[in-house]
Design an enzyme around this catalytic site. Structure first.
Site, PDB file in Angstrom:
ATOM      1  N   ASP A  44     -10.799  20.766 -45.686  1.00  0.00           N
ATOM      2  CA  ASP A  44      -9.474  21.052 -45.124  1.00  0.00           C
ATOM      3  C   ASP A  44      -9.587  22.013 -43.935  1.00  0.00           C
ATOM      4  O   ASP A  44      -8.600  22.276 -43.240  1.00  0.00           O
ATOM      5  CB  ASP A  44      -8.496  21.560 -46.194  1.00  0.00           C
ATOM      6  CG  ASP A  44      -8.969  22.827 -46.881  1.00  0.00           C
ATOM      7  OD1 ASP A  44     -10.076  23.318 -46.570  1.00  0.00           O
ATOM      8  OD2 ASP A  44      -8.212  23.339 -47.739  1.00  0.00           O
ATOM      9  N   SER A  45     -10.820  22.463 -43.651  1.00  0.00           N
ATOM     10  CA  SER A  45     -11.080  23.199 -42.406  1.00  0.00           C
ATOM     11  C   SER A  45     -10.750  22.324 -41.200  1.00  0.00           C
ATOM     12  O   SER A  45     -10.621  22.829 -40.077  1.00  0.00           O
ATOM     13  CB  SER A  45     -12.541  23.659 -42.342  1.00  0.00           C
ATOM     14  OG  SER A  45     -13.421  22.573 -42.577  1.00  0.00           O
ATOM     15  N   LYS A 112     -12.790  17.814 -53.795  1.00  0.00           N
ATOM     16  CA  LYS A 112     -13.107  19.238 -54.017  1.00  0.00           C
ATOM     17  C   LYS A 112     -11.802  20.003 -54.079  1.00  0.00           C
ATOM     18  O   LYS A 112     -10.879  19.718 -53.310  1.00  0.00           O
ATOM     19  CB  LYS A 112     -13.984  19.779 -52.886  1.00  0.00           C
ATOM     20  CG  LYS A 112     -14.193  21.300 -52.959  1.00  0.00           C
ATOM     21  CD  LYS A 112     -15.297  21.781 -52.038  1.00  0.00           C
ATOM     22  CE  LYS A 112     -14.888  22.025 -50.606  1.00  0.00           C
ATOM     23  NZ  LYS A 112     -13.793  22.999 -50.429  1.00  0.00           N
ATOM     24  N   GLU A 114     -10.082  24.120 -54.692  1.00  0.00           N
ATOM     25  CA  GLU A 114     -10.376  25.551 -54.692  1.00  0.00           C
ATOM     26  C   GLU A 114      -9.807  26.235 -55.940  1.00  0.00           C
ATOM     27  O   GLU A 114      -8.714  25.913 -56.390  1.00  0.00           O
ATOM     28  CB  GLU A 114      -9.771  26.210 -53.442  1.00  0.00           C
ATOM     29  CG  GLU A 114     -10.428  25.749 -52.160  1.00  0.00           C
ATOM     30  CD  GLU A 114      -9.912  26.498 -50.926  1.00  0.00           C
ATOM     31  OE1 GLU A 114      -9.178  27.501 -51.074  1.00  0.00           O
ATOM     32  OE2 GLU A 114     -10.250  26.057 -49.817  1.00  0.00           O
ATOM     33  N   GLU A 181     -18.550  30.235 -51.822  1.00  0.00           N
ATOM     34  CA  GLU A 181     -18.373  30.663 -50.426  1.00  0.00           C
ATOM     35  C   GLU A 181     -18.306  32.185 -50.348  1.00  0.00           C
ATOM     36  O   GLU A 181     -17.479  32.826 -51.030  1.00  0.00           O
ATOM     37  CB  GLU A 181     -17.091  30.037 -49.840  1.00  0.00           C
ATOM     38  CG  GLU A 181     -16.865  30.452 -48.388  1.00  0.00           C
ATOM     39  CD  GLU A 181     -15.857  29.584 -47.644  1.00  0.00           C
ATOM     40  OE1 GLU A 181     -15.398  28.564 -48.198  1.00  0.00           O
ATOM     41  OE2 GLU A 181     -15.547  29.943 -46.492  1.00  0.00           O
TER      42      GLU A 181
HETATM   43  O1  KIV Z   1     -13.016  23.062 -45.726  1.00  0.00           O
HETATM   44  C1  KIV Z   1     -14.229  23.341 -45.615  1.00  0.00           C
HETATM   45  O2  KIV Z   1     -14.845  23.165 -44.543  1.00  0.00           O
HETATM   46  C2  KIV Z   1     -14.911  23.891 -46.774  1.00  0.00           C
HETATM   47  C3  KIV Z   1     -16.333  24.341 -46.589  1.00  0.00           C
HETATM   48  C4  KIV Z   1     -16.373  25.557 -45.771  1.00  0.00           C
HETATM   49  C5  KIV Z   1     -17.022  24.520 -47.873  1.00  0.00           C
HETATM   50  O3  KIV Z   1     -14.350  23.978 -47.808  1.00  0.00           O
END
Ligand code: KIV
Length: 263
Positions: A44-45, A112, A114, A181
């Protein structure tokens, strides 16, 4: 390249560490598919790196599905993990599974999410539905406002104990791997040794079972802040600027296009 979650086992079994990078588009996915990288994360980055927002909280399911589909088109054989954007995994098991469904239909092999507290049942429900889940603890960027910034997590003994407990709880709930992280390296080592599933570190030292970086960070493409844990393997900012300057100079000087480049 890993083909399924079984490939992640190799890291726990003490063989070579896993390599992951983020990927948001088909063009880059094609390049990564031809590299030794094991698996990709549509993180989600993407909201920050590609859309220019100031946090990952701006990602939503349709943004994640769109980018996941692009990555799948570029890398038909790759193992793709897609991030569940906030608050898709916090709405209860039913709505969470609808978000998972959108990501899987877009091409994700796994999702994934969080954190742990408050949605372990949802993790069990997704895993029980047949979709692999990767956990993510430590600095969880979706909680940036709660954490008071992007900072190392688990420095104090109480916080370290909580992280260890949450990691174990996620493993018991069925995650196949866990991103750590910005966790102090010794703590990441302890968690890695305690867990039956591989840890994938980012800013969490060398003892994790694998490493992940944001691709644009490792390519030196980010124009703003570069975290200390990032190693850049090329200066693409400079390379791109140089290419654009030469192109502009060629056009300005009528050296492009040439006769050969014209019809
Ligand atoms: O969204 C992302 O890029 C991430 C990584 C930094 C692990 O969750």
């Amino acid at each position: 390249m890993i083909k399924s979650i079984r490939g992640f086992r190799k890291a726990v079994d003490g063989r070579s560490p896993l390599t992951m990078v983020t990927c948001y588009d088909a063009w880059t996915a094609r390049l990564i598919a031809g590299s030794p990288i094991d698996a990709v994360l549509v993180g989600d980055s993407v909201a920050m790196v590609m859309h220019g927002y100031d946090s990952t909280l701006h990602a939503d399911v349709s943004m994640m599905a769109r980018h996941t589909a692009a990555v799948r088109r570029g890398a038909p054989q790759s193992f793709i993990v897609a991030d569940m954007p906030f608050p898709s995994h916090r709405l209860g098991s039913g709505p969470a599974l609808e978000a998972v469904d959108a990501l899987v239909k877009a091409g994700a092999n796994a999702v994934k999410l969080e954190g742990a507290a408050g949605h372990l049942e949802t993790v069990r429900h997704i895993v029980g539905s047949g979709i692999p889940v990767m956990g993510h603890l430590g600095l969880t960027p979706q909680a940036v406002h709660q954490l008071g910034g992007y900072r190392v997590q688990g420095r104090e003994p109480e916080a370290a104990t909580r992280l260890r407990e949450e990691a174990r709880a996620l493993a018991e709930a069925g995650v196949f791997a866990l991103v750590l992280e910005c966790v102090p390296a010794p703590l990441a080592g302890v968690i890695t040794a305690e867990l039956p599933v591989p840890t994938i570190g980012i800013g969490s030292g060398p003892d994790c079972d694998g490493q992940i970086l944001v691709l644009q960070d490792l390519l030196g493409a980010q124009t703003d802040f570069q975290p200390r844990f990032v190693r850049t393997y090329m200066d693409s900012k400079v390379a791109i600027k140089d290419a654009l300057e030469r192109y502009a100079a060629d056009v300005g000087g009528r050296r492009f296009p040439s006769v050969e480049e014209s019809f």
